[in-house]
Structure formats: C-alpha cells, structure tokens
Design a protein around this motif. Sequence first.
Motif, PDB file in Angstrom:
ATOM      1  N   VAL A   1       0.829  -1.205   0.000  1.00  0.00           N
ATOM      2  CA  VAL A   1       0.000   0.000   0.000  1.00  0.00           C
ATOM      3  C   VAL A   1       0.864   1.256   0.000  1.00  0.00           C
ATOM      4  CG1 VAL A   1      -1.944  -1.139   1.108  1.00  0.00           C
ATOM      5  CG2 VAL A   1      -0.157  -0.103   2.522  1.00  0.00           C
ATOM      6  N   ALA A   2       2.098   1.135  -0.487  1.00  0.00           N
ATOM      7  CA  ALA A   2       3.025   2.281  -0.442  1.00  0.00           C
ATOM      8  C   ALA A   2       2.524   3.467  -1.253  1.00  0.00           C
ATOM      9  CB  ALA A   2       4.405   1.848  -0.942  1.00  0.00           C
TER      10      ALA A   2
ATOM     11  N   PHE B   1       2.257  14.158   8.474  1.00  0.00           N
ATOM     12  CA  PHE B   1       3.510  14.426   7.772  1.00  0.00           C
ATOM     13  C   PHE B   1       3.456  13.765   6.403  1.00  0.00           C
ATOM     14  CE2 PHE B   1       3.955  10.817  10.599  1.00  0.00           C
ATOM     15  CZ  PHE B   1       4.538   9.825   9.833  1.00  0.00           C
ATOM     16  N   GLU B   2       4.414  14.107   5.547  1.00  0.00           N
ATOM     17  CA  GLU B   2       4.469  13.546   4.203  1.00  0.00           C
ATOM     18  C   GLU B   2       4.963  12.110   4.253  1.00  0.00           C
ATOM     19  OE1 GLU B   2       5.976  14.881  -0.259  1.00  0.00           O
ATOM     20  OE2 GLU B   2       6.932  15.716   1.520  1.00  0.00           O
TER      21      GLU B   2
ATOM     22  N   ARG C   1       6.127   7.733  -0.590  1.00  0.00           N
ATOM     23  CA  ARG C   1       5.808   8.372  -1.871  1.00  0.00           C
ATOM     24  C   ARG C   1       5.578   9.851  -1.640  1.00  0.00           C
ATOM     25  NH1 ARG C   1       0.780   7.321  -6.093  1.00  0.00           N
ATOM     26  NH2 ARG C   1       1.460   8.854  -7.634  1.00  0.00           N
ATOM     27  N   ALA C   2       6.297  10.667  -2.392  1.00  0.00           N
ATOM     28  CA  ALA C   2       6.171  12.117  -2.250  1.00  0.00           C
ATOM     29  C   ALA C   2       4.749  12.553  -2.609  1.00  0.00           C
ATOM     30  CB  ALA C   2       7.187  12.822  -3.152  1.00  0.00           C
ATOM     31  N   GLY C   3       4.238  13.501  -1.850  1.00  0.00           N
ATOM     32  CA  GLY C   3       2.912  14.034  -2.114  1.00  0.00           C
ATOM     33  C   GLY C   3       1.793  13.286  -1.427  1.00  0.00           C
ATOM     34  N   ARG C   4       2.072  12.098  -0.904  1.00  0.00           N
ATOM     35  CA  ARG C   4       1.071  11.346  -0.156  1.00  0.00           C
ATOM     36  C   ARG C   4       1.185  11.691   1.332  1.00  0.00           C
ATOM     37  NH1 ARG C   4      -3.159   9.482  -3.095  1.00  0.00           N
ATOM     38  NH2 ARG C   4      -2.500   8.158  -4.816  1.00  0.00           N
TER      39      ARG C   4
ATOM     40  N   THR D   1       4.716  21.697   4.487  1.00  0.00           N
ATOM     41  CA  THR D   1       5.914  21.115   3.875  1.00  0.00           C
ATOM     42  C   THR D   1       5.637  20.494   2.516  1.00  0.00           C
ATOM     43  OG1 THR D   1       5.502  19.040   5.068  1.00  0.00           O
ATOM     44  CG2 THR D   1       6.937  20.653   6.136  1.00  0.00           C
ATOM     45  N   TYR D   2       4.369  20.285   2.172  1.00  0.00           N
ATOM     46  CA  TYR D   2       4.011  19.745   0.861  1.00  0.00           C
ATOM     47  C   TYR D   2       2.555  20.110   0.603  1.00  0.00           C
ATOM     48  CZ  TYR D   2       1.661  15.939   3.384  1.00  0.00           C
ATOM     49  OH  TYR D   2       0.838  15.216   4.211  1.00  0.00           O
TER      50      TYR D   2
END
Length: 816
Positions: free
Chosen positions: A622-623, A701-702, A706-709, A761-762
Amino acid sequence: MMRRPLNLKAALAAATLCLLAPAWSGQTRGTPERIEPARTAAPPEHPVPPILPPPETAGALKFTVRRNAEGRELTLPFSQIGQVHHPHEVRRGQFRQRLHFELRTDELVRRATLTLMLAPSPDLLGRNDLLVVKLNSETVGRIAVPPASGLDRSGQFSTRLELDPKLLTDSNELTVQFAAPPQCDSAQFPRVSVNGHSSLQLTVQPLPLANDLSVLPSPFFDRRDPGQTEVTLVTSDRPDGSTLQAAGQLASWFGALAGHRGARIRSRADLPAGHAIVLATAQDRPAGVSLPPITGATVVLGSHPSRPGAKVLYLLGRDGTELRRAVEALVRGQLPAQGSSAVIDTLPEVAPRQPHDALRWTSTQRPVRFDELLRQDQLDQLGFSGTLPDAMGNSMMTSLQMRLPPDLFAWRERVVPIDLRLTHSPRPFSDPRPEQASIELRLNNEEPLLAENLAAGQPRRWLEQLWQQIDDKEVKREHRHRIRLPVESLGTRSYNAVNIRIDHGPFDERAQCLREAQAENSQGGRPDEAWSLPSTIIDGSSTIDFSDVPHYLPMPDLAAFANAGFPFTRMADLSETAIVLPDLPMREEIDAMLGVASRLGEGSGVAGRLLEVVRVREIDRVAQRELVVIGSAGSQPLFTEWVRAMPFRDLPVAGSGDLPETQEVPFWQRWLHGLWQRPKFPPLPQQTFRSVEAPAVIAGFESPLRAGRSVVALIGATAADLELLTDALADAERLRRIHGHLSSVRDETPEGVRPWYADPTYGSGELPWLTRLRWELSNKPVLLWLVLFGAILALSLITFVLLQRHAIRRRAGSPL
C-alpha cells in the motif's frame, strides 16, 4: 549614434515596468503572502470553530441515554429535536407551535414525561386553562399560568405532563397552543415562550424483530435515533488481515449511516449481552461462538443464543475473499428482500468513483441548485409569506448549509458565482401602509453578499394596480441577482452557510391573527385580501457554482482530517487509503482502527468498500496510498523507522537509544532559509514525545514511501491511550481543537487537546501552472526577484538585439 543608448535605456525601463507591475499589483490588492488556512494560522487558544450539524445553542441540554432494567431512558431536549435557533413563541397571530420528532421503530415506549419550561407575558398571569398540549392531534394536557409569585427569577415556570405511551409512533408531532384563539382586536398582546431547555423523557424497551434480512440495518442502526450509534463486532482474539479489512469496511459504513450522530464501533472476542455482528472465516473464527454452516459468502441474521430480543448478524466466508464479499453485499444493499440468510455468489460491478464526489460534500463539479442544499423537511423554507416572525420583525431566515471539500484553493481573485432567483408578491393595493420588503444574503452570518430592496416605487405600483384591474391576477415581481462570492472568504472551513434573510417590515400582529383565524375556520376559500401579507418565494433552481475553483491544500493539515477525513476522503470509497496496524495488533489498536474508519465514513457519507487494512509487514503493498498509521509507542515499528519524517523525536519505544540525533541547525542556515522562504510560523522543533505531557498524539507528515502522499499517525504511550484520540475525533468540542502538524491529547476535556503549528511542507492537489507559479513566488521573495531579474535580462537582451538589427539596416540603407 546617441539615439541607440537612449532606445536601449527606454527598452530596459519599459521591460522592468512591465514585469514588476504584475508582481506589485498583486501586493496592492492585499497581502502578498499565501492565505493560510484560518484554522492553522489561528493561535492555539482561539481555533476557528467549525460549524457542526446539528447546530447547538450555548448552554443547551444534550441528548442523553441511560440504561436500566426496563431498557433505555432517553432525554430529548427541544433544542436538539427541532427547536434550535430561538425559543418558540405562542402568541396572538401565531397561536400554535408544532415540534416534530421521531423514535426508533424497533423500540416500544413504556413511559413518557413532558417537561415544559414556559415564560408567559404579564397579562396572562393567573389565568386558568390557558394552554393546550397535543400529541399527534390528541389532547394530553391543559396548562394554567400561575400568578407572578409562581415564576422564577427569569420569569419562567415549569410543568410536567405524563403522556400516554400508546399515542407515540415512529413519527410524532407535539403541539402547544392557546386553549382559545386570542381576540385579534384585543388591546392585549398575550404571548408564551417555550424554552429550548424543555424536554421529553422516554423509557423504551426493545421490540422483538423477525430474523429477516430486510430489516437491516436495524437493529444496529436506525436513522430516527438521535443518539450515537453503537455497534459491537465479534472476531477472533488475533484476527487475520482479511477479517481486519472487512471490519474496517463495515465500520466506515456505519459511520456513513450515522452521520453527525457519530458511531462507536467496538470489537471483542465473545458475544456481548446485546446486539452483535460476527465476522469469521473457516480458519479465523471467534472461540466459543457457534457459527451457522459456511457454504460461501454467507449472511445470516439470527437470535442471540442467551439474550432474548437481541440479534446477531453473522458475516461469514470460507476465506477472506468470501468474507469481504459478504460485507460488501451488506453495505451495498445487495441482500435478498426476505429470509434470514443468504449466500452471495457474485456482485455486480460498480462504476469507479471520481475525486471529490463524496455524498456529504457539496458538488464542486457543476452548478448546485438551492433545493439540493436543503433536506426534504426544509424545502418549504424556501418560501416566505410573512408567517414566521422574528421577534417583532416580519422576517425569516433560512440557511443553505454546505459541506465543502477542505482543499478548495481560497486565494486571491477567484470568485464563486451565485445565481439567485426569487418572486415577490407585495401587499394588496388597498393596504395604505408603505411597501417594505428587502432581502439580505450573508456568508456564515458575517460576510455580506447582497442587500436588495424588493419594494417598488410609486409609479410602478400604479402600473401594477392598473394591470391587476385588467387581468385580475395577483401581482408577482421576478427578481434575479448574480452575486460574485470571493473564494478567499470561504477560508478552509469544511462547513459554510449562505444565510438568507427576508424582511417585510414591521410585523402586523393583528393582520396575522386575522389571517390565522380565517385559515383555522375557512373551508379552502380565498383569504380576505385585507388580511393578505406580502410573499417572497426563493426559486429552488437558484444555483451556486464552485466548479471553477481549483483543488489544492497546503499540508499537513490535521483540521482537514478531523473535520472531513481529508485527504483520505478525496476518494469517497477510500480506494486510495490504507490503515496500517502493528503485526500483532492489540484489541485497543483494532478499536482505534474501527474508530478512524467510522470517522472517514462520516466524512464522506459513503462506505469505504475499497479501504485496505494491513499490518506493518504488508506496508509495501500500500506504499502508493494515503496512510493512517495506528499503534502504541512500543508496538508500531514505523514510528521508529520514520522518525526523521515526523515532527517530533525520542519516542519511548524499544530501541529508542538508536534513534538518529537531531542536529542543531546553525544560525546562518536558519537566516538563509528565512531569507529564501518567508515563514508564517516559527520553526516547529522536533518535539520530544515526553515533553508534550500527553499520553496520546495525532501527527501529520508527508509519506516517506511516496512524495505528495500523506500520513496521519495515531500514537499512544500505551495501546489503551489510543482511546483518547478516537474519543477526541468523535467529540465536537475536542475536535475543534485539532489543528496544524500535531495535536496532543492529555485527557477527556477540551482543554486537554493542544495543537502544534508549523509551515506546510508539501501540498495535496493540482493548480494551474500560472497560479502555482504565483503561489510559490508569493512566499519566496528571493526567488521572485531572481525570476524577475532573469526575465528582465532576457527581455532586455531580446530588445537590444532587435535594436541592433534595426541600426544595421538603417546604416546599410535598407528599408525598415
């Protein structure tokens, strides 16, 4: 030769002005920096309160439930079952007040007591047989007003009436009215206020239900029950992944059904004394619980083996796939219409859901009609004929409640168009009083949107009177207003309301009294024109359109998660969401997962049929999803592995001595960072877990995977402390205080919740490229100047080259 430098200087100056004008013009309209969510920017001690349904008045009684040997004791305050905004008033011109309430269909009322708190006007003191109370059109009591000595210091008195339980049904109407309508021409103005602290006390016991699947979701949920939905799930001591996933999907369904009432889902390994739902497979079954034969994806509704009247719903399968199919058949309403059991072989395909299409959210994909924003019992409020006075004003207010996605990008010049249409019918022309009528629109009772006079001038009145004499029809004026609502005025609150106030001038109590008396005695004939009142009808086809507003939210934002389950509910079926439990979850951690799943269902109004519930060893599967990570500080290894991504350190977990040390950032690096990016908040240090002085923390937090998730972590010092977090998410007072990057929960009081803030932060969502560029530059002044300098240099070079070519052609004698 002197003209070339002059031209070059002019080109440089023109280029500089052209490029700087957009940047500075944006700053002259208002603040040049980002408009942060109000709930994040607010100081911790003064968070922006979200509007939660149903609205509550300050100090109002709350719905309460107590259990005894006979069943349940319910207290239904008037402030919770219809009389919310102000006391109801029985008066000349409005000598009857009605209150509607509903009761569960699977319960029988054994005892009913009505407590009324009344405030009479002075001219009514000491009179006998003044008020009559009716229940479903049957008279249940008469009330005499005591003399002044019988009133308390606030000018009120209370009375109790025992009601006949046989008169109560699943849908009821309570009426308080004058015993005899007051004389309309009387010089006195009798009135009695019914206080919202009045209440109805009921003792109910369960009715026996047939073992028939058609009664579901009763007895586990009844939409008429104003109290919190309580459901008990029965699983094995160590449920496997499929059972946990089925339980999470089921919890989200009950959360969607319960709505603002809230759902409390608990699990255990044995049957409780009341209703229960059993989840089991051939390999994973609760010990000591006798199961029906499992021949596939099986759904069975049966009686409790040891508690008469209680029901047990069995959701079974030979393996995890069949168990999940049985649960999905239940939440999708695909069970047979009769019979106590069913075996589900296949289910029809379901069309995939689209982002932001949650049933509980106001649509942002198309114009939304006003009559879509009101429940069926509120549709009649779109019309106003002067019969609902507000104090002594002939006015009415109604609210269009909207639950918006938290990621509507409320920044700068974008607007939301409102197309308001209404029909106004004035007083009859024989009425000598001057015409007075107006309409006012406000956003959240604060931001003025429209203030319009509906009255016509005398020349138009003469023309209308002449036309009426010719046509003999009622005069109706059509009005249409196009309103531009600035998006930034919405803030980032999930709940917003457009408040509409219609005012017809001073309230004529005598005329209204005559009108009501005629309606009471008429046989359907046309009312006397002399008693007619003005009428303003808002067209239900009026619209509000959010489709042009982009979706983007700076993250993390725990208020968006607490109020609407965002970003997980962006896909209403939770197809992009996973809940991560420890490899060997304890019962308290499973209950926390069920609480979170029910909150996500409440946030979207849709069952999370595609929710994944996994354990740590399955995290790679589920990454790519948004993650909710649940665990105690000693059982969840991800809290140690992801410590660098989290807004605190030194968790009291096993092996905490091996955690990487937080390096002190040199002053010059902090100075350069502040120069590069303008901070809204002072830097949030990585908080030591022990320093927050709370046994439970919720953090955003991010995702490190995976970036943006996004990741939302529910962390307790022990597994039992996780209940503090799920209870806080289910309590309106404490939920209002959950904000920012991190919120610590110390105890069960609202003051025990403390938010911690930092800069985003995102982000979650997408912006048009030009809006994204302006958004990024607005918060990075150094980058803004670098971009401007580079653009000026490039434009100047282009201009210089063009001028050079022009000069060469002129010297060569070639035509320009």
